[in-house]
Design a protein around this motif. Structure first.
Motif, mmCIF file in Angstrom:
data_model
loop_
_atom_site.group_PDB
_atom_site.id
_atom_site.type_symbol
_atom_site.label_atom_id
_atom_site.label_comp_id
_atom_site.label_asym_id
_atom_site.label_seq_id
_atom_site.Cartn_x
_atom_site.Cartn_y
_atom_site.Cartn_z
ATOM 1 N N SER A 57 0.836 -1.203 0.000
ATOM 2 C CA SER A 57 0.000 0.000 0.000
ATOM 3 C C SER A 57 0.874 1.258 0.000
ATOM 4 N N PRO A 58 0.519 2.298 -0.779
ATOM 5 C CA PRO A 58 1.347 3.510 -0.886
ATOM 6 C C PRO A 58 1.593 4.183 0.461
ATOM 7 N N THR A 59 2.800 4.709 0.618
ATOM 8 C CA THR A 59 3.208 5.368 1.862
ATOM 9 C C THR A 59 2.648 6.787 1.923
ATOM 10 N N ARG A 60 2.073 7.140 3.090
ATOM 11 C CA ARG A 60 1.543 8.482 3.300
ATOM 12 C C ARG A 60 2.302 9.258 4.366
ATOM 13 N N ALA A 61 3.052 8.554 5.247
ATOM 14 C CA ALA A 61 3.792 9.259 6.307
ATOM 15 C C ALA A 61 4.864 8.336 6.873
ATOM 16 N N ILE A 62 5.956 8.937 7.355
ATOM 17 C CA ILE A 62 6.940 8.199 8.150
ATOM 18 C C ILE A 62 7.298 9.045 9.370
ATOM 19 N N THR A 63 7.500 8.378 10.490
ATOM 20 C CA THR A 63 7.942 9.039 11.717
ATOM 21 C C THR A 63 9.242 8.384 12.149
ATOM 22 N N VAL A 64 10.296 9.182 12.246
ATOM 23 C CA VAL A 64 11.630 8.694 12.601
ATOM 24 C C VAL A 64 11.926 9.078 14.046
ATOM 25 N N THR A 65 12.309 8.109 14.872
ATOM 26 C CA THR A 65 12.731 8.372 16.251
ATOM 27 C C THR A 65 14.248 8.457 16.301
ATOM 28 N N LEU A 66 14.754 9.581 16.793
ATOM 29 C CA LEU A 66 16.202 9.787 16.835
ATOM 30 C C LEU A 66 16.804 9.145 18.082
ATOM 31 N N PRO A 67 18.032 8.619 17.976
ATOM 32 C CA PRO A 67 18.716 8.096 19.162
ATOM 33 C C PRO A 67 18.838 9.173 20.248
ATOM 34 N N VAL A 68 18.823 8.757 21.504
ATOM 35 C CA VAL A 68 18.798 9.712 22.615
ATOM 36 C C VAL A 68 20.055 10.568 22.678
ATOM 37 N N ASP A 69 21.144 10.122 22.065
ATOM 38 C CA ASP A 69 22.393 10.879 22.129
ATOM 39 C C ASP A 69 22.515 11.933 21.028
ATOM 40 N N ILE A 70 21.567 12.012 20.143
ATOM 41 C CA ILE A 70 21.615 13.029 19.086
ATOM 42 C C ILE A 70 20.924 14.295 19.586
ATOM 43 N N GLU A 139 30.424 1.466 16.462
ATOM 44 C CA GLU A 139 29.176 1.317 17.217
ATOM 45 C C GLU A 139 28.001 1.605 16.293
ATOM 46 N N LEU A 140 26.931 0.854 16.434
ATOM 47 C CA LEU A 140 25.726 1.080 15.655
ATOM 48 C C LEU A 140 24.719 1.891 16.464
ATOM 49 N N ILE A 141 24.156 2.916 15.839
ATOM 50 C CA ILE A 141 23.055 3.656 16.459
ATOM 51 C C ILE A 141 21.844 3.509 15.540
ATOM 52 N N PHE A 142 20.652 3.382 16.136
ATOM 53 C CA PHE A 142 19.464 2.982 15.387
ATOM 54 C C PHE A 142 18.412 4.090 15.351
ATOM 55 N N PHE A 143 17.658 4.096 14.252
ATOM 56 C CA PHE A 143 16.635 5.105 13.982
ATOM 57 C C PHE A 143 15.312 4.392 13.678
ATOM 58 N N PRO A 144 14.570 3.977 14.695
ATOM 59 C CA PRO A 144 13.291 3.309 14.452
ATOM 60 C C PRO A 144 12.349 4.188 13.618
ATOM 61 N N VAL A 145 11.600 3.544 12.733
ATOM 62 C CA VAL A 145 10.718 4.271 11.823
ATOM 63 C C VAL A 145 9.327 3.640 11.822
ATOM 64 N N LEU A 146 8.310 4.482 11.929
ATOM 65 C CA LEU A 146 6.929 4.059 11.722
ATOM 66 C C LEU A 146 6.530 4.487 10.313
ATOM 67 N N GLN A 147 6.196 3.510 9.478
ATOM 68 C CA GLN A 147 5.760 3.761 8.107
ATOM 69 C C GLN A 147 4.240 3.603 8.048
ATOM 70 N N GLU A 148 3.539 4.686 7.683
ATOM 71 C CA GLU A 148 2.084 4.653 7.593
ATOM 72 C C GLU A 148 1.652 4.743 6.134
ATOM 73 N N CYS A 149 0.707 3.894 5.757
ATOM 74 C CA CYS A 149 0.297 3.811 4.365
ATOM 75 C C CYS A 149 -1.199 4.041 4.230
ATOM 76 N N GLU A 150 -1.672 4.087 2.994
ATOM 77 C CA GLU A 150 -3.097 4.279 2.775
ATOM 78 C C GLU A 150 -3.897 3.175 3.455
#
Length: 223
Positions: A57-70, A139-150
């Motif tokens: 389904s086509p993407t309508r929004a994404i929300t990116v959570t930044l690591p706490v150290d940024i 070191e790896l730092i992660f950026f969790p993403v919520l992808q919202e679609c139609e």
């Protein structure tokens, strides 16, 4: 001469198609994913497909959570997408240069589109990367993403070697490797999380799949 029956030809074609799907499928990632620590980096979250849980389904929004150290971030104004941020207090305040940081951006949200299946979009940001916890290794730092679609949504928040991690979900959060040799080719999508296919091996696998398909077509028409 080797003859291939109609059933065998169908099976071979289906197998080849499945191989293509396996080796070319990509997930959300950072377009530049290797960098020095304690420095600015311009990178993007790349969205290469629609929501997999909803048949693309086509993407309508994404929300990116930044690591706490940024602590510092600038977001890209992507044409056709509205961008908003959510901040949170930093307590105790953090000193960076001559500035005291008392709040930071926690999440970035782009909403717009839609971005259809089969197309990709990069959502850019300029961030100041933290100092690695151990200066002797990367070191790896992660950026969790919520992808919202139609229809539906996908949460890309799995972090290896943490409680509850399930590789079978194939929902690893995009990441950046810091305190390492920076990307020489920013367009290369590095796949460093264990169990994922590197861009180089994907290219090799694609070549193999192409060869298999060409060979099958040649035999079919020679029969």
């Amino acid at each position: 001469m080797v003859a291939i029956s109609g059933t065998s030809w169908f099976t071979l074609a289906a197998t080849t198609t499945a191989l293509f799907a396996t080796v070319t499928e990509a997930h959300l990632s950072m377009t530049v994913s290797k960098a020095n620590d304690d420095s600015y980096l311009t990178t993007s979250v790349r969205v290469p497909h629609g929501c997999q849980s909803a048949d693309g389904s086509p993407t309508r929004a994404i929300t990116v959570t930044l690591p706490v150290d940024i602590m510092r971030v600038q977001v890209e104004n992507v044409a056709g997408w509205n961008v908003t941020t959510e901040s949170e207090p930093v307590s105790p305040p953090v000193t960076m240069g001559t500035s005291q940081i008392t709040s930071r951006v926690k999440t970035i949200r782009w909403e717009g589109g839609p971005l259809p299946q089969g197309q990709y979009k990069d959502f850019g940001m300029r961030i100041f990367l933290p100092v690695a916890k151990d200066g002797s290794k990367s070191e790896l730092i992660f950026f969790p993403v919520l992808q919202e679609c139609e229809t539906g949504r996908d949460l890309w928040n799995q972090i290896p070697d943490t409680e509850g991690y399930n590789h079978e979900l194939q929902r690893d959060a995009p990441h950046i490797e810091i305190n390492t040799h920076p990307d020489d080719t920013p367009w290369t999508e590095n796949r460093l999380v264990k169990g994922q296919t590197s861009a180089a091996s994907s290219t090799i696998a694609n070549s193999g799949a192409i060869s298999l398909l060409v060979a099958a077509v040649a035999v079919y028409y020679l029969v």
